[in-house]
Design an enzyme around this catalytic site. Structure first.
Site, short mmCIF file in Angstrom:
data_model
loop_
_atom_site.label_atom_id
_atom_site.label_comp_id
_atom_site.label_asym_id
_atom_site.label_seq_id
_atom_site.Cartn_x
_atom_site.Cartn_y
_atom_site.Cartn_z
CG ASN A 1 99.52 25.63 81.92
OD1 ASN A 1 100.67 26.03 81.86
ND2 ASN A 1 98.44 26.54 81.82
CD GLU A 2 99.01 30.15 83.75
OE1 GLU A 2 98.07 30.40 83.74
OE2 GLU A 2 100.10 30.75 83.54
CG HIS B 1 98.06 24.18 78.78
ND1 HIS B 1 99.27 24.56 78.59
CD2 HIS B 1 97.49 25.34 78.55
CE1 HIS B 1 99.20 26.09 78.76
NE2 HIS B 1 97.94 26.64 78.59
C1 BGC Z 1 98.36 30.08 79.80
C2 BGC Z 1 98.30 30.37 78.17
C3 BGC Z 1 97.95 31.54 77.55
C4 BGC Z 1 98.63 32.76 78.12
C5 BGC Z 1 98.32 33.93 77.65
C6 BGC Z 1 98.89 31.44 80.36
O1 BGC Z 1 98.19 31.64 81.16
O2 BGC Z 1 99.16 28.98 80.14
O3 BGC Z 1 97.53 29.02 77.84
O4 BGC Z 1 97.62 31.34 76.29
O5 BGC Z 1 98.90 32.52 79.59
O6 BGC Z 1 97.39 34.43 78.26
#
Ligand code: BGC
Length: 397
Positions: free
Chosen positions: A161-162, A117
Site C-alpha cells: 500500500n502506498e 499496509h
Molecule cells: C492510507 C490509509 C490512511 C488514509 C487517510 C492513506 O494514505 O492508505 O491508511 O488512513 O490514507 O490518511
C-alpha cells in the site's frame, strides 16, 4: 425541460469500502507501529489499543457493508501476526484471514486483499525495515505464505500500500507536505527496494493464474501555480510517477486520492487560508480523484485502474456525501473519456485509527470507542444505494 441523465458505471463495476489491519484489528503488538505508539514516536497522540476490534468483529463489518449495498471489501493482512518471528509462521493467523475471505463470499462481497499496509513486523523493523539488506526477498517469502489466504477465491491482490508514502515517511517527510523544506529527505534506496519487493511479490502471485495483482499509489494531484510546472515535475516524479512507472505491465494499479498538493517555485505550498479543509488539514478537493485517475492512466501507459481509496475525514456526514458525489462525478467523466476503471473503493468502511489518532473520522460506519458498537452513517446508505443502482444521480439528492 429534459432531466440530466443518470451517470451509468460500467458493468461488473466493483463498489466497496476499505480498511487496513492495524487501523481496525486492535492489539497488533508485534509490529513497528505498536512500538512507535508506546515509545513516544513522532505524530502519535494516542495508541491504537483495541482499535475497532475488527479482529473479532470482521463478520459484522462485512455484513454491514453487504447490507448497505456494496459488492467489494478491501482489507489487509497483518504480516506481524502471520510471521511474528522471522521464518516462524502462524497457521492459526493464516486461518483467520481465510475466514475473512470466506465471510466476504458468504455475504456476496469480492475480497480485495492488501498484503502489506504500512506496518512491518518488529523483527524486520529492528533490521532496518525496508532498508534491511534482504527486505525484498523477505516480502517475497511472506507472499508465498500469504498464498494460502489468496490462492482460492481472491481475484484482486494489492502487494504494497502506498509505497510512495512509505518512501516519504521513511525519509522523514510528512505525507501531505505543507512546508517547502519537505522535499529534501526522500530516500531513494527505500523506493528502489519497494519496487523490487513488489516485483518479487507479483512473481510469486503469478503462480495462481486467477489472481490479478498490482500496487496502490497515493495520488497527490500536484498542481503547479503558473510558471512552476518544471518544479512540479521534478518534485512529483520521485513521489508518485516513479511508482506509477513501476506499475506498467501490472494487472491493475490502485489509485488513492484525497486532495491536491499545490506547487510553487520553491516546492509544495500550504493550503490557501480561505480554502475549506478537512479534519486532516487537507484541502477539500473532490476533483482530486478524476485528476489522479487520468494521471495514473497516462503514466502507467494504460494499466486498468481500481480506485482503492478515496474519502474525507469529517464529522459532517453530509459533507462526506457531497465530497464523494463530486469525486464520483470526476471519475465518471474519466471513464467516459475511455479510461478503464474497474471499481471504486471508499476509504474507509469504519472510523478507525488514523495513524496516531482516533480524531479524524473517515468512516462510512461509526464505531463506539468503549463498546465497539457500529452505527451505519447516512453516507454508507447513500453510497450503498449508488453501488446497487450502479448509477449516480447527476446532482446530489
Ligand atoms: C492510507 C490509509 C490512511 C488514509 C487517510 C492513506 O494514505 O492508505 O491508511 O488512513 O490514507 O490518511
Amino acid at each position: 425541460m429534459t432531466q440530466p441523465s443518470r451517470l451509468q458505471f460500467p458493468d461488473h463495476f466493483l463498489w466497496g469500502a476499505a480498511t487496513a489491519a492495524h487501523q481496525v484489528e486492535g492489539n497488533n503488538i508485534n509490529n513497528d507501529w505498536w512500538t512507535r505508539e508506546h515509545n513516544g514516536g513522532p505524530r502519535v497522540d494516542e495508541p491504537s489499543g483495541d482499535a475497532c476490534d475488527s479482529y473479532h468483529r470482521f463478520r459484522e463489518d462485512i455484513a454491514l457493508l453487504a447490507e448497505a449495498g456494496f459488492n467489494t471489501y478491501r482489507f489487509s493482512l497483518e504480516w506481524s501476526r502471520i510471521e511474528p518471528e522471522p521464518g516462524c509462521f502462524s497457521r492459526a493467523q493464516i486461518d483467520h484471514y481465510c475466514r475473512m475471505v470466506d465471510a466476504c463470499h458468504e455475504f456476496g462481497l469480492a475480497p480485495v486483499v492488501t498484503l502489506q499496509h504500512f506496518t512491518l513486523p518488529k523483527w524486520l523493523a529492528v533490521e532496518g525495515g525496508w532498508l534491511a539488506p534482504d527486505a525484498a526477498a523477505l516480502f517475497g517469502r511472506f507472499t508465498e505464505i500469504a498464498l494460502s489466504v489468496v490462492a482460492e477465491g481472491v481475484e484482486w491482490v494489492c502487494t504494497i500500500n502506498e509505497p510512495n508514502m512509505v518512501a516519504k515517511i521513511e525519509g522523514g517527510e510528512p505525507t501531505y507536505p505543507i512546508t517547502s523544506s519537505a522535499h529534501t529527505h526522500l530516500d531513494k534506496r527505500v523506493s528502489d527496494t519497494l519496487v523490487l519487493a513488489h516485483r518479487r511479490s507479483r512473481e510469486v502471485l503469478a503462480d495462481v493464474p486467477a489472481i490479478k495483482s498490482g500496487w496502490t499509489i497515493a495520488s497527490q494531484a500536484f498542481s503547479p501555480v503558473p510558471g512552476s510546472e518544471p518544479i512540479a515535475r521534478e518534485y512529483g516524479y520521485p513521489r508518485e510517477d516513479f511508482f506509477l512507472e513501476a506499475a506498467r505491465g501490472d494487472d491493475f494499479v490502485g489509485v488513492q486520492a484525497y486532495s491536491r498538493t499545490r506547487i510553487g517555485p520553491d516546492g509544495p505550498l500550504p493550503v490557501p487560508a480561505n480554502a475549506e479543509t478537512t479534519q486532516m488539514g487537507w484541502e477539500y478537493f473532490p476533483p482530486a480523484l478524476g485528476i489522479g485517475v487520468r494521471h495514473a492512466w497516462k503514466v502507467t501507459a494504460g494499466v486498468p485502474i481500481m480506485v482503492t481509496e478515496n474519502g474525507i475525514a469529517t464529522a459532517d456526514d453530509a459533507r462526506r456525501i457531497s465530497y464523494t458525489h463530486g469525486a464520483l462525478t470526476g471519475l465518471h467523466e474519466a471513464i467516459n473519456d475511455g479510461i478503464k476503471v474497474l471499481g471504486y473503493v471508499h476509504w474507509s468502511a469504519l472510523d478507525n485509527y488514523e495513524w496516531g489518532s482516533y480524531k479524524p473520522t473517515f468512516g462510512l460506519i461509526a464505531v463506539n470507542r468503549e463498546t465497539f458498537a457500529r452505527t451505519v452513517k447516512p453516507s454508507a446508505s447513500w453510497l450503498g444505494a449508488v453501488a446497487k443502482a450502479n448509477t449516480l444521480e447527476p446532482t446530489e439528492s
